[in-house]
Design a protein around this motif. Sequence first.
Motif, mmCIF file in Angstrom:
data_model
loop_
_atom_site.group_PDB
_atom_site.id
_atom_site.type_symbol
_atom_site.label_atom_id
_atom_site.label_comp_id
_atom_site.label_asym_id
_atom_site.label_seq_id
_atom_site.Cartn_x
_atom_site.Cartn_y
_atom_site.Cartn_z
ATOM 1 N N SER A 139 39.289 68.969 43.809
ATOM 2 C CA SER A 139 38.675 70.285 43.967
ATOM 3 C C SER A 139 38.570 70.890 42.574
ATOM 4 O O SER A 139 39.576 71.025 41.881
ATOM 5 C CB SER A 139 39.543 71.183 44.857
ATOM 6 O OG SER A 139 39.274 72.546 44.560
ATOM 7 N N GLU A 183 28.866 73.972 42.271
ATOM 8 C CA GLU A 183 29.338 73.643 43.619
ATOM 9 C C GLU A 183 29.084 74.800 44.575
ATOM 10 O O GLU A 183 28.669 74.593 45.712
ATOM 11 C CB GLU A 183 30.844 73.348 43.600
ATOM 12 C CG GLU A 183 31.202 71.969 43.092
ATOM 13 C CD GLU A 183 32.680 71.633 43.320
ATOM 14 O OE1 GLU A 183 33.012 70.451 43.346
ATOM 15 O OE2 GLU A 183 33.495 72.561 43.465
ATOM 16 N N LEU A 205 36.876 67.836 47.815
ATOM 17 C CA LEU A 205 35.501 68.042 47.372
ATOM 18 C C LEU A 205 34.661 68.592 48.522
ATOM 19 O O LEU A 205 33.877 69.531 48.349
ATOM 20 C CB LEU A 205 34.945 66.703 46.861
ATOM 21 C CG LEU A 205 33.538 66.663 46.301
ATOM 22 C CD1 LEU A 205 33.360 67.664 45.169
ATOM 23 C CD2 LEU A 205 33.214 65.255 45.797
#
Length: 301
Positions: A139, A183, A205
């Motif tokens: 992450s 993202e 993710l």
Amino acid sequence: MSRKKHKGLFVSILLATIFMVAFGGTFFLFSEQSKKQSAQNLTVVTSFYPMYIAAMNICDGVEGVTLENLSEPQTGCLHDYQLTPEDMKLLSTADVFIVNGGGIEEFLTDVAKAYPELVIVDASQDIEISEDNAHVWMSVESHIRQVQNIAAGLAAVDAQNAHGYTHNAEHYCSHLQELAEEEATLKQELSGQSVVLFQEAYAYLAEDLGLTVAYVLDLDEERQVSAGEVSAVMKAIRQQEVSVVFADDVYAKEMSAMVEDETDAVSVCIDTLVRGTYDKNSYLTQMQQNIDAIREAYGVN
Ligand SMILES: [Zn+2]
């Protein structure tokens, strides 16, 4: 010039020489000493690749830091990893040991017992970790916090270079932040989409991207996939209208081929960032490739 004057000149040169040698010597000693103090050698060891790359960025240009990584396991990740005699030797010389934490380093208790003086910096301190899945670095948001934790840990041990670590971490985090923003933009596009994961590491993710995880099949070298699991994956893909599967190109090869044969879903190769070149930009580059591949797989422009 009289003899007397000659003698006087000789005496002054002699005195000057003695003075220079004595003073110069002292000066030399002083400068050597201060050099030793400012370049106090700090040996920092990291547990595996993602921690090493983070530390590489944080220690960049900081004087007197020697950075080393434990010997790389074949699989990249540290599951069931046993420390080698070389690792133990390396740790015996270390001042600081940087770990991902969350249980990834199963040998940590033994290390702490063997080297009670060793400062252990837990990169995942105060980060929420899913149960039995500590692949936190996957992450970007959480990895930013890992970088900050590592920098704080090093600054606490090596106060003299605290500014260097903090400054480097801020700089590196600004680049990570750009990835996090990318993202966040992609997340809006992917809203309502789901995914199947062929490695539990991808869950972090998927979470960053707001994807609904329809099924996780954690594949590794020892993993035998049962017929029941295969049909459960196919069922999840069809019932939850999954269009994309995250997979690696080693352990998930067969499953990926099967999914693409039997369903309309596509398999996209996602790097778990546990190996690569020892380049300080490698996390940024590899994660960027992941994001680009996901964007393409979902057909987002
Ligand atoms: Zn792993």
